[in-house]
Design a protein around this motif. Structure first.
Motif, PDB file in Angstrom:
ATOM      1  N   ILE A  50      36.245  70.174  69.466  1.00  0.00           N
ATOM      2  CA  ILE A  50      36.474  68.845  69.190  1.00  0.00           C
ATOM      3  C   ILE A  50      35.570  68.206  68.713  1.00  0.00           C
ATOM      4  N   LEU A  51      34.140  68.698  68.463  1.00  0.00           N
ATOM      5  CA  LEU A  51      33.067  68.260  67.761  1.00  0.00           C
ATOM      6  C   LEU A  51      33.096  68.298  66.447  1.00  0.00           C
ATOM      7  N   ALA A  52      34.029  69.026  65.873  1.00  0.00           N
ATOM      8  CA  ALA A  52      34.183  69.072  64.492  1.00  0.00           C
ATOM      9  C   ALA A  52      35.591  68.727  63.916  1.00  0.00           C
ATOM     10  N   VAL A  53      35.575  67.883  62.868  1.00  0.00           N
ATOM     11  CA  VAL A  53      36.916  67.552  62.462  1.00  0.00           C
ATOM     12  C   VAL A  53      37.881  68.926  62.148  1.00  0.00           C
ATOM     13  N   SER A  54      39.117  68.763  62.933  1.00  0.00           N
ATOM     14  CA  SER A  54      39.916  70.152  62.787  1.00  0.00           C
ATOM     15  C   SER A  54      41.288  69.792  62.561  1.00  0.00           C
ATOM     16  N   GLY A  55      41.920  70.943  62.524  1.00  0.00           N
ATOM     17  CA  GLY A  55      43.454  70.768  62.475  1.00  0.00           C
ATOM     18  C   GLY A  55      44.130  69.512  63.226  1.00  0.00           C
ATOM     19  N   MET A  56      43.684  69.357  64.177  1.00  0.00           N
ATOM     20  CA  MET A  56      44.164  68.573  65.198  1.00  0.00           C
ATOM     21  C   MET A  56      44.080  67.247  64.712  1.00  0.00           C
ATOM     22  N   ASN A  57      42.923  66.883  64.154  1.00  0.00           N
ATOM     23  CA  ASN A  57      42.646  65.503  63.642  1.00  0.00           C
ATOM     24  C   ASN A  57      43.672  65.145  62.321  1.00  0.00           C
ATOM     25  N   VAL A  58      43.782  66.341  61.684  1.00  0.00           N
ATOM     26  CA  VAL A  58      44.673  66.077  60.493  1.00  0.00           C
ATOM     27  C   VAL A  58      46.083  66.037  60.765  1.00  0.00           C
ATOM     28  N   GLY A  59      46.503  66.672  61.849  1.00  0.00           N
ATOM     29  CA  GLY A  59      47.875  66.528  62.413  1.00  0.00           C
ATOM     30  C   GLY A  59      48.052  65.454  62.742  1.00  0.00           C
ATOM     31  N   LEU A  60      47.083  64.731  63.510  1.00  0.00           N
ATOM     32  CA  LEU A  60      47.167  63.457  64.114  1.00  0.00           C
ATOM     33  C   LEU A  60      47.477  62.266  63.164  1.00  0.00           C
ATOM     34  N   ILE A  61      46.336  62.427  62.205  1.00  0.00           N
ATOM     35  CA  ILE A  61      46.515  61.512  61.140  1.00  0.00           C
ATOM     36  C   ILE A  61      47.681  61.242  60.402  1.00  0.00           C
ATOM     37  N   ALA A  62      48.165  62.631  60.037  1.00  0.00           N
ATOM     38  CA  ALA A  62      49.585  62.559  59.180  1.00  0.00           C
ATOM     39  C   ALA A  62      50.754  62.142  60.079  1.00  0.00           C
ATOM     40  N   ILE A  63      50.832  62.410  61.294  1.00  0.00           N
ATOM     41  CA  ILE A  63      51.907  61.899  62.202  1.00  0.00           C
ATOM     42  C   ILE A  63      51.800  60.345  62.215  1.00  0.00           C
ATOM     43  N   PHE A  64      50.400  59.900  62.441  1.00  0.00           N
ATOM     44  CA  PHE A  64      50.239  58.656  62.592  1.00  0.00           C
ATOM     45  C   PHE A  64      50.497  57.775  61.279  1.00  0.00           C
ATOM     46  N   VAL A  65      50.327  58.121  60.089  1.00  0.00           N
ATOM     47  CA  VAL A  65      50.517  57.608  58.956  1.00  0.00           C
ATOM     48  C   VAL A  65      52.000  57.512  58.700  1.00  0.00           C
ATOM     49  N   PHE A  66      52.690  58.745  58.735  1.00  0.00           N
ATOM     50  CA  PHE A  66      53.997  58.753  58.715  1.00  0.00           C
ATOM     51  C   PHE A  66      54.870  57.724  59.527  1.00  0.00           C
ATOM     52  N   PHE A  67      54.442  57.740  60.721  1.00  0.00           N
ATOM     53  CA  PHE A  67      55.273  56.953  61.574  1.00  0.00           C
ATOM     54  C   PHE A  67      55.138  55.330  61.432  1.00  0.00           C
ATOM     55  N   ILE A  68      53.577  55.194  60.970  1.00  0.00           N
ATOM     56  CA  ILE A  68      53.647  53.655  60.546  1.00  0.00           C
ATOM     57  C   ILE A  68      54.432  53.293  59.415  1.00  0.00           C
ATOM     58  N   LEU A  69      54.321  54.292  58.399  1.00  0.00           N
ATOM     59  CA  LEU A  69      55.163  53.859  57.078  1.00  0.00           C
ATOM     60  C   LEU A  69      56.634  53.828  57.346  1.00  0.00           C
TER      61      LEU A  69
END
Length: 589
Positions: A254-273
């Motif tokens: 969790i101390l390095a940007v990982s696939g989880m970060n990408v997935g969360l941001i992708a879901i968040f952006v898609f949901f907001i749009l």
């Protein structure tokens, strides 16, 4: 299961492994492709299907691709020039920063493309190849992608492992395409211009600097360092003692940007749009753009690229109105990465990213079926943690010689906090372009969550034997362990001899072998000198397997050398605890 891409990837990977083992040049592999095609056309075309020909060609393609990237060097490549010149005597090296720099309080690290240098009073120009540059901070210069520097230093040959089985820095850099290093103080590096080879990467670098500025402007430095690692992948900013705490608890990911970060941001952006009534296909297209920019801003490490490609594959499926298979998407991601950088197959970050994701996709749903009474969030966290760690065991043991016993408990508390920190930080970035006050409020929330996360990690790291040091697994044990993990979820895959299940026998033998491998000792007296800068260290092993470490250094001024050399050496021998022997004067005081 219909997973054709997995089998195609398997043969491509085999080709990469064969090339690395044989060291054959690209010409040999092109000859292999020609012979394979000829044998198929003239002898096997009517006797077999085309599948085997495709598999053999992919095998050859993997070998050829790896050989081209790692064994083919033109006459003006720095690797070729190094065979004819003593490059340590070169001066006035001209190079261009070729990636996003990483830095801590003392040094700046980045890869650079060499353009030329002076040698023996002559100007050598038109040079190709990459080097790893380390600048010691004195004046605090800022290195950006595309910056051109003139450094009045020579090249250095990367060092090999300090002891058998240790970290091979030279091999690591060679996998990254760099065969020499350059070390200088920052005032010895004179910026002479800007020449970005990739305008998109140049834009991403500028955006990264602005986002990092928001983090450090709105948070205390200690927590900003952790936020920098989680959101931007700058692990150099994280203090070693903090890194060790998360490594003990099995949550260092969790101390390095990982696939989880990408997935969360992708879901968040898609949901907001979707909330603001953007059409689904338009929202998917915009989300793809966000994901690609985020991958570039964070440095495009293998785990980020893997997650970005998978997210883009899923979003493309939405655009085309078709469902996507996650395992096939994972195979596509791996193939794309290994096509452009075959040596990433041997990179620990690549292995951990893909093995953990594969383990979750392959087994998590089946494991969750046994935890139906539990809340969905809890069962999902436990299942994903166990399945990811299960497939990571050989890599963790053979790379770090360390395995966290409390990783499931730690992840239950720390992973959700990390997810909330990621989303809060992302919203903070968005608001930072609109309102400074709103960004500060969100930064305060992220600060509070980081403090709680650190408290939990520190408390769990103090649990006795929270992390075990284990000896490296031999190749045969790695193979047996992997085979067992692949067959264990499937009840229909088993062979019985009478009433004896061979799957059960395989599992028992694997566990026993791990125990024996971790506890066996030679039964004789041994002395091991541990090479380390500034430290004299010797480890004595008695016939009864008692281990005595004699460590000589000037106080704790050399604690970094002890952490980087002595501690990893002890872990490879399975040492889990150190009892400090005091002198009579120390006991009296």
């Amino acid at each position: 299961m219909n997973k054709p891409l997995v089998f195609l990837l398997f043969f491509y990977v085999l080709g990469i492994c064969a090339s690395a083992a044989l060291g054959a040049g690209p010409g040999s592999w092109l000859l292999f492709i020609f012979l394979t095609a000829a044998v198929y056309i003239f002898f096997l075309r009517k006797k077999t299907g085309i599948d085997w020909a495709v598999f053999f060609l992919l095998f050859a393609a993997g070998g050829c691709c790896h050989a081209y990237h790692n064994f083919y060097f033109p006459a003006n490549h720095i690797k070729t020039l190094g065979r004819e010149m003593d490059l340590t005597k070169a001066r006035n090296i001209r190079l261009t920063a070729a990636d996003l720099s990483r830095e801590n309080d003392e040094k700046i690290y980045f890869f650079a493309d060499v353009e030329g240098f002076e040698y023996g009073g002559k100007e050598i120009s038109g040079v190709k190849g990459s080097v790893r540059v380390t600048l010691e901070k004195k004046f605090g210069i800022k290195v950006n992608y595309g910056d051109v520097y003139l450094i009045n230093r020579g090249f250095n040959i990367p060092r090999g492992p300090k002891e058998p089985g240790g970290f091979d820095y030279g091999k690591y850099l060679a996998m990254k395409g760099a065969h020499y290093t350059v070390y200088a103080r920052d005032f010895e590096a004179m910026k002479t211009g800007v020449n970005p080879a990739n305008p998109l990467a140049f834009l991403a670098n500028n955006l990264r600097n602005r986002l990092a500025g928001m983090i450090y402007a709105n948070m205390p430095k200690a927590e900003a360092r952790i936020m920098d690692g989680i959101m931007l992948g700058n692990q150099r900013a994280i203090l070693p003692e903090i890194y060790d705490i998360f490594k003990i608890t099995g949550t260092v990911h969790i101390l390095a940007v990982s696939g989880m970060n990408v997935g969360l941001i992708a879901i968040f952006v898609f949901f907001i749009l979707k909330l603001v009534n953007v059409p689904v296909k338009a929202g998917a297209s915009l989300t793809i753009v966000f994901v690609i920019m985020f991958a570039l801003v964070t440095g495009a490490d293998p785990s980020i690229v893997r997650a970005a490609i998978m997210s883009c594959v899923v979003l493309t499926g939405i655009l085309l109105g078709r469902d996507t298979d996650i395992i096939n998407s994972l195979a596509v991601s791996a193939f794309i990465i290994l096509f452009f950088s075959p040596a990433d197959l041997f990179d620990v970050g690549f292995q951990m990213s893909f093995l953990a994701t594969f383990g979750i996709v392959y087994m998590a749903e089946k494991l969750m079926a046994f935890m139906k009474p539990l809340p969905l969030f809890l069962s999902l966290t436990i299942a994903t943690t166990i399945t990811a760690q299960a497939f990571l065991v050989p890599v963790l043991v053979n790379t770090f010689n360390q395995f966290s016993v409390i990783t499931v408990i730690a992840n239950i508390f720390i992973v959700p906090l990390s997810g909330m920190i990621t989303l809060t930080g992302f919203v903070m970035w968005i608001m930072g372009f609109v309102s400074i006050e709103a960004a500060r409020i969100l930064a305060a929330g992220a600060w509070a969550m980081i403090k709680v996360m650190m408290l939990v990690a520190e408390l769990l790291s103090r649990v006795p034997y929270a992390s075990l040091s284990l000896k490296s697994f031999p190749a045969a044990l790695v193979f047996m362990y992997t085979m067992f993990m692949l067959v264990i979820p499937h009840r229909d895959i088993d062979v019985k001899a009478g009433r004896v299940s061979l799957k059960a026998v395989l599992g028992i033998v694997t566990v026993l072998w791990i125990v024996v491998n971790s506890t066996a000792h030679s039964g004789k007296f041994e002395a091991h000198y541990i090479p380390s800068s500034g430290i004299n260290a010797v480890l004595y092993k008695t016939a009864e397997n008692k281990k005595i470490l004699v460590l000589g250094c000037d106080g704790w001024g050399k604690k970094d050398a002890a952490r980087n050399s002595v501690v990893p050496f002890l872990r490879r021998l399975g040492v889990n605890n150190i009892v400090y022997a005091q002198t009579p004067q120390e006991r009296h005081n």
